[in-house]
Design a protein around this motif. Structure first.
Motif, PDB file in Angstrom:
ATOM      1  N   GLY A   1       5.589 -22.441 -23.393  1.00  0.00           N
ATOM      2  CA  GLY A   1       4.225 -21.984 -23.146  1.00  0.00           C
ATOM      3  C   GLY A   1       4.085 -21.029 -21.979  1.00  0.00           C
ATOM      4  N   HIS A   2       5.170 -20.379 -21.561  1.00  0.00           N
ATOM      5  CA  HIS A   2       5.097 -19.465 -20.431  1.00  0.00           C
ATOM      6  C   HIS A   2       5.372 -18.040 -20.884  1.00  0.00           C
ATOM      7  CE1 HIS A   2       4.960 -22.839 -17.676  1.00  0.00           C
ATOM      8  NE2 HIS A   2       5.982 -23.370 -18.328  1.00  0.00           N
ATOM      9  N   LEU A   3       4.453 -17.152 -20.589  1.00  0.00           N
ATOM     10  CA  LEU A   3       4.654 -15.735 -20.879  1.00  0.00           C
ATOM     11  C   LEU A   3       5.125 -15.004 -19.627  1.00  0.00           C
ATOM     12  CD1 LEU A   3       4.399 -13.154 -22.608  1.00  0.00           C
ATOM     13  CD2 LEU A   3       1.992 -13.061 -21.951  1.00  0.00           C
ATOM     14  N   TRP A   4       4.443 -15.253 -18.506  1.00  0.00           N
ATOM     15  CA  TRP A   4       4.711 -14.509 -17.275  1.00  0.00           C
ATOM     16  C   TRP A   4       5.607 -15.294 -16.321  1.00  0.00           C
ATOM     17  CZ3 TRP A   4       3.373  -9.787 -18.081  1.00  0.00           C
ATOM     18  CH2 TRP A   4       2.208  -9.474 -18.782  1.00  0.00           C
ATOM     19  N   SER A   5       6.401 -14.573 -15.560  1.00  0.00           N
ATOM     20  CA  SER A   5       7.122 -15.150 -14.434  1.00  0.00           C
ATOM     21  C   SER A   5       6.087 -15.580 -13.396  1.00  0.00           C
ATOM     22  CB  SER A   5       8.055 -14.091 -13.839  1.00  0.00           C
ATOM     23  OG  SER A   5       8.542 -14.496 -12.586  1.00  0.00           O
ATOM     24  N   ARG A   6       6.422 -16.540 -12.559  1.00  0.00           N
ATOM     25  CA  ARG A   6       5.480 -16.987 -11.525  1.00  0.00           C
ATOM     26  C   ARG A   6       5.292 -15.919 -10.452  1.00  0.00           C
ATOM     27  NH1 ARG A   6       7.188 -22.618  -9.326  1.00  0.00           N
ATOM     28  NH2 ARG A   6       5.359 -22.187  -8.065  1.00  0.00           N
ATOM     29  N   SER A   7       6.263 -15.054 -10.273  1.00  0.00           N
ATOM     30  CA  SER A   7       6.180 -14.047  -9.219  1.00  0.00           C
ATOM     31  C   SER A   7       5.454 -12.797  -9.720  1.00  0.00           C
ATOM     32  CB  SER A   7       7.579 -13.671  -8.731  1.00  0.00           C
ATOM     33  OG  SER A   7       8.324 -13.121  -9.794  1.00  0.00           O
ATOM     34  N   TYR A   8       5.051 -11.959  -8.777  1.00  0.00           N
ATOM     35  CA  TYR A   8       4.421 -10.683  -9.121  1.00  0.00           C
ATOM     36  C   TYR A   8       4.525  -9.746  -7.937  1.00  0.00           C
ATOM     37  CZ  TYR A   8       0.366 -12.519  -6.525  1.00  0.00           C
ATOM     38  OH  TYR A   8      -0.459 -13.032  -5.556  1.00  0.00           O
ATOM     39  N   TYR A   9       4.342  -8.456  -8.187  1.00  0.00           N
ATOM     40  CA  TYR A   9       4.304  -7.465  -7.120  1.00  0.00           C
ATOM     41  C   TYR A   9       2.852  -7.064  -6.905  1.00  0.00           C
ATOM     42  CZ  TYR A   9       4.349  -2.993  -4.754  1.00  0.00           C
ATOM     43  OH  TYR A   9       4.098  -1.974  -3.874  1.00  0.00           O
ATOM     44  N   CYS A  10       2.466  -6.937  -5.647  1.00  0.00           N
ATOM     45  CA  CYS A  10       1.114  -6.526  -5.276  1.00  0.00           C
ATOM     46  C   CYS A  10       1.233  -5.556  -4.109  1.00  0.00           C
ATOM     47  CB  CYS A  10       0.307  -7.755  -4.867  1.00  0.00           C
ATOM     48  SG  CYS A  10      -1.313  -7.401  -4.202  1.00  0.00           S
ATOM     49  N   GLY A  11       0.804  -4.313  -4.326  1.00  0.00           N
ATOM     50  CA  GLY A  11       0.838  -3.326  -3.259  1.00  0.00           C
ATOM     51  C   GLY A  11      -0.489  -2.603  -3.192  1.00  0.00           C
ATOM     52  N   THR A  12      -1.079  -2.564  -2.016  1.00  0.00           N
ATOM     53  CA  THR A  12      -2.337  -1.833  -1.896  1.00  0.00           C
ATOM     54  C   THR A  12      -2.043  -0.346  -1.987  1.00  0.00           C
ATOM     55  OG1 THR A  12      -2.169  -1.870   0.521  1.00  0.00           O
ATOM     56  CG2 THR A  12      -3.486  -3.600  -0.531  1.00  0.00           C
ATOM     57  N   ALA A  13      -2.995   0.373  -2.535  1.00  0.00           N
ATOM     58  CA  ALA A  13      -2.829   1.807  -2.730  1.00  0.00           C
ATOM     59  C   ALA A  13      -4.024   2.522  -2.129  1.00  0.00           C
ATOM     60  CB  ALA A  13      -2.729   2.117  -4.222  1.00  0.00           C
ATOM     61  N   GLY A  14      -3.758   3.579  -1.420  1.00  0.00           N
ATOM     62  CA  GLY A  14      -4.845   4.334  -0.809  1.00  0.00           C
ATOM     63  C   GLY A  14      -4.463   5.782  -0.636  1.00  0.00           C
ATOM     64  N   GLY A  15      -5.411   6.571  -0.178  1.00  0.00           N
ATOM     65  CA  GLY A  15      -5.186   7.994  -0.042  1.00  0.00           C
ATOM     66  C   GLY A  15      -4.431   8.393   1.202  1.00  0.00           C
ATOM     67  N   ALA A  16      -4.548   7.635   2.281  1.00  0.00           N
ATOM     68  CA  ALA A  16      -3.926   8.030   3.546  1.00  0.00           C
ATOM     69  C   ALA A  16      -2.603   7.306   3.743  1.00  0.00           C
ATOM     70  CB  ALA A  16      -4.860   7.707   4.705  1.00  0.00           C
ATOM     71  N   PRO A  17      -1.594   8.006   4.282  1.00  0.00           N
ATOM     72  CA  PRO A  17      -0.346   7.317   4.612  1.00  0.00           C
ATOM     73  C   PRO A  17      -0.588   6.283   5.708  1.00  0.00           C
ATOM     74  CG  PRO A  17      -0.095   9.710   4.779  1.00  0.00           C
ATOM     75  CD  PRO A  17      -1.551   9.425   4.556  1.00  0.00           C
ATOM     76  N   LEU A  18       0.199   5.234   5.710  1.00  0.00           N
ATOM     77  CA  LEU A  18       0.050   4.164   6.688  1.00  0.00           C
ATOM     78  C   LEU A  18       0.137   4.704   8.112  1.00  0.00           C
ATOM     79  CD1 LEU A  18      -0.372   1.165   7.061  1.00  0.00           C
ATOM     80  CD2 LEU A  18       2.086   0.846   6.875  1.00  0.00           C
ATOM     81  N   SER A  19       1.000   5.667   8.331  1.00  0.00           N
ATOM     82  CA  SER A  19       1.140   6.228   9.679  1.00  0.00           C
ATOM     83  C   SER A  19      -0.154   6.905  10.134  1.00  0.00           C
ATOM     84  CB  SER A  19       2.299   7.230   9.735  1.00  0.00           C
ATOM     85  OG  SER A  19       2.068   8.298   8.825  1.00  0.00           O
ATOM     86  N   ALA A  20      -0.878   7.550   9.216  1.00  0.00           N
ATOM     87  CA  ALA A  20      -2.148   8.193   9.573  1.00  0.00           C
ATOM     88  C   ALA A  20      -3.194   7.149   9.946  1.00  0.00           C
ATOM     89  CB  ALA A  20      -2.646   9.067   8.426  1.00  0.00           C
ATOM     90  N   VAL A  21      -3.244   6.050   9.219  1.00  0.00           N
ATOM     91  CA  VAL A  21      -4.191   4.975   9.530  1.00  0.00           C
ATOM     92  C   VAL A  21      -3.828   4.353  10.877  1.00  0.00           C
ATOM     93  CG1 VAL A  21      -5.118   2.755   8.786  1.00  0.00           C
ATOM     94  CG2 VAL A  21      -4.663   4.530   7.096  1.00  0.00           C
ATOM     95  N   ALA A  22      -2.537   4.120  11.105  1.00  0.00           N
ATOM     96  CA  ALA A  22      -2.100   3.543  12.380  1.00  0.00           C
ATOM     97  C   ALA A  22      -2.469   4.464  13.542  1.00  0.00           C
ATOM     98  CB  ALA A  22      -0.600   3.285  12.361  1.00  0.00           C
ATOM     99  N   ASP A  23      -2.273   5.762  13.387  1.00  0.00           N
ATOM    100  CA  ASP A  23      -2.634   6.724  14.435  1.00  0.00           C
ATOM    101  C   ASP A  23      -4.138   6.704  14.702  1.00  0.00           C
ATOM    102  OD1 ASP A  23      -0.016   7.466  14.758  1.00  0.00           O
ATOM    103  OD2 ASP A  23      -0.189   9.308  13.564  1.00  0.00           O
ATOM    104  N   TYR A  24      -4.930   6.613  13.636  1.00  0.00           N
ATOM    105  CA  TYR A  24      -6.382   6.566  13.792  1.00  0.00           C
ATOM    106  C   TYR A  24      -6.806   5.328  14.587  1.00  0.00           C
ATOM    107  CZ  TYR A  24     -11.303   6.007  12.712  1.00  0.00           C
ATOM    108  OH  TYR A  24     -12.655   5.824  12.814  1.00  0.00           O
ATOM    109  N   VAL A  25      -6.232   4.173  14.233  1.00  0.00           N
ATOM    110  CA  VAL A  25      -6.582   2.932  14.927  1.00  0.00           C
ATOM    111  C   VAL A  25      -6.175   3.037  16.399  1.00  0.00           C
ATOM    112  CG1 VAL A  25      -6.058   0.461  15.092  1.00  0.00           C
ATOM    113  CG2 VAL A  25      -6.483   1.496  12.858  1.00  0.00           C
TER     114      VAL A  25
END
Length: 138
Positions: free
Chosen positions: A107-131
């Motif tokens: 009765g199992h279709l999916w593995s218990r694990s999954y990948y989750c990654g947030t997606a946005g327009g600005a690179p993480l380094s740009a957000v870090a610099d802004y903060v």
């Protein structure tokens, strides 16, 4: 901000949140066909709608699916993921039982694990610099 991006406003939050999700089948079994993936997309689109989310993109291969979801800041991603996997599993195992039973058991279709990654327009380094650039009181 691109023309496709919409900043959404709620009573207590303003957001523009997107997440890339990847779900793999149990034991990475290659069970999906074109028609099964089409049904999976339809079910997942409805689940997203029930959560106030929008399934922006969907695709898959024989052993996994990719989703790009626009979600409100009020949604707990773990609950969305559990619902997406649970509801789609029930529907697909019911509607495609003859095919899926050849590859899966228990009765199992999916593995218990999954990948989750947030997606946005600005690179993480740009957000870090802004903060970092915000003035801190002395």
């Amino acid at each position: 901000m691109g023309k496709d991006e919409i900043i959404r406003v709620g009573r207590q939050a303003i957001w523009n949140c997107h997440v890339h999700l990847v779900f793999v089948t149990k034991y990475r079994r290659g069970v999906f066909t074109g028609p099964i993936l089409a049904d999976c997309e339809e079910v997942m689109r409805k689940v997203c709608g029930d959560f106030g989310c929008e399934l922006r993109e969907f695709t898959g291969k024989d052993d996994h699916v990719h989703l790009l979801v626009d979600f409100p800041a009020t949604v707990q991603l773990s609950k969305l993921v559990n619902s997406l996997k649970g509801v789609s599993s029930r529907h697909l195992r019911r509607d495609h039982a003859d095919h899926l039973s050849q590859y899966l058991w228990g009765g199992h279709l999916w593995s218990r694990s999954y990948y989750c990654g947030t997606a946005g327009g600005a690179p993480l380094s740009a957000v870090a610099d802004y903060v970092k650039s915000q003035r801190r009181p002395v």
